[in-house]
Design an enzyme around this catalytic site. Structure first.
Site, PDB file in Angstrom:
ATOM      1  N   LYS A 260       0.839  -1.204   0.000  1.00  0.00           N
ATOM      2  CA  LYS A 260       0.000   0.000   0.000  1.00  0.00           C
ATOM      3  C   LYS A 260       0.874   1.255   0.000  1.00  0.00           C
ATOM      4  O   LYS A 260       0.618   2.221  -0.703  1.00  0.00           O
ATOM      5  CB  LYS A 260      -0.943  -0.004   1.213  1.00  0.00           C
TER       6      LYS A 260
ATOM      7  N   GLN B 249      -4.853  -1.479   9.625  1.00  0.00           N
ATOM      8  CA  GLN B 249      -4.631  -2.773   8.963  1.00  0.00           C
ATOM      9  C   GLN B 249      -5.228  -3.906   9.800  1.00  0.00           C
ATOM     10  O   GLN B 249      -4.910  -4.047  10.983  1.00  0.00           O
ATOM     11  CB  GLN B 249      -3.117  -2.981   8.748  1.00  0.00           C
TER      12      GLN B 249
ATOM     13  N   ASP C 224     -11.466   2.995   4.361  1.00  0.00           N
ATOM     14  CA  ASP C 224     -11.850   1.617   4.051  1.00  0.00           C
ATOM     15  C   ASP C 224     -13.363   1.411   4.099  1.00  0.00           C
ATOM     16  O   ASP C 224     -13.856   0.335   3.753  1.00  0.00           O
ATOM     17  CB  ASP C 224     -11.206   0.656   5.076  1.00  0.00           C
TER      18      ASP C 224
END
Ligand code: NDP
Length: 282
Positions: free
Chosen positions: A49, A93, A116
């Site tokens: 990422k 994460q 997200d």
């Protein structure tokens, strides 16, 4: 001839577009990445990422905590990042270590910075089709299908997997696109009987190469989201496969996304796109 749904190529095009978009801005978007612990897969995903962010011109702010870190410390950091004008997106994460309350942590992210789309408020908006952000993997799947002009309206689409980050939000997106969606999971009885009705089969169950030609009718489209590590005799000692037995189904399908090179790169591209959109709408 079977069409390979090339997520790598499409994600590269998206990255180029984002890079071009950002070139004229002196100040760049900022993405905060919170990683707790040293799970090797999570570290690899974070590295990928960060590399992609750097390529398009998104600044990274890393917060790597040891696996025993207390919940309050992480939530305090998120609260601080919520107020920081240099940060356009906050990513935690997953998975988090067991002692941490995942929902509490994700819901402490300001909804506008919830890159997200995991915050409960954003999940609610997605359910009602009033969303501005949606989890990256489902969005990436839709982008991939759209890129190949695959019609969703009225199609029988079977999704295997109902997780909050993949199967469930993807099923909602497909429903909002007027598909007839069937969601399967580990308690589904006679899975192959259901998957055989699919015009489009999407698998996100994390079972290596489980779906073979006995699960499908002819000429369907398959999207394979699974990323599974299996032992093998190569240098690394393992290889990555999807949920679908690619070679077995290949000649039976109209189109299929490969693993790797299908949905995986699209997930990262959507993360970048969400972050750039937040920056431009700030
Ligand atoms: P989860 O483990 O959270 O969810 C798996 C889902 O599959 C569950 O709903 C589970 O059912 C269902 N399932 C498991 N076994 C079976 C089975 N034998 N038959 C039918 N359904 C089954 O995983 P995620 O959703 O997080 O991820 C799914 C896969 O996608 C993994 O391989 C993961 O690595 C991959 N992934 C790939 C991404 C990408 O970018 N390509 C991004 C994120 C994930 P139940 O709910 O009943 O337990």
């Amino acid at each position: 001839m079977t069409i390979i749904l090339d997520g790598k190529k499409l994600s590269n095009n998206i990255k180029e577009e984002l890079k071009d978009k950002l070139e004229k801005y002196e100040k760049k978007p900022g993405l905060a990445i919170i990683l707790v612990g040293n799970k090797p897969d999570s570290e690899i995903y974070v590295r990928m990422k960060k590399k992609a962010c750097k390529y398009v011109g998104i600044s990274n702010f890393d917060f790597h905590y040891n696996k025993d870190t207390k919940e309050e410390i992480i939530i305090d950091k998120i609260k601080e990042l919520n107020k920081d004008d240099n940060i356009n997106g906050i990513l935690v994460q997953l998975p988090l270590p067991q002692h941490l309350n995942k929902d509490k942590i994700l819901n402490s992210i300001k909804i506008e910075k919830d890159i997200d789309g995991f915050h409960e408020a954003n999940v609610g908006k997605l359910t009602l089709n009033k969303f501005s952000v949606c989890p990256c993997t489902p969005t990436g799947v839709i982008k991939l299908l759209d890129n190949y002009n695959i019609e969703l309206k009225g199609k029988n689409i079977v999704v295997i997997g109902k997780s909050n980050i993949v199967g469930l939000p993807l099923s909602l997106l497909l429903l909002h696109r007027e598909a007839t969606v069937t969601i399967c999971h580990s308690n589904t009885i006679d899975l192959s009987n259901i998957t055989k009705n699919a015009d489009i089969l999407i698998s996100a169950c994390g079972q290596p190469e489980m779906i073979n030609s006995n699960y499908i009718k002819d000429n369907i489209i398959i999207i394979d989201i699974g990323i599974n590590r299996i032992n093998c005799d190569n240098k690394k000692g393992y290889k990555i496969v999807g949920d679908v037995d690619y070679n077995d189904v290949f000649n039976k399908v109209n189109a299929i996304s490969p693993v790797p090179g299908g949905v995986g790169p699209m997930t990262i591209a959507m993360l970048l796109e969400n972050c750039v959109n937040n920056f431009l709408n700030f």
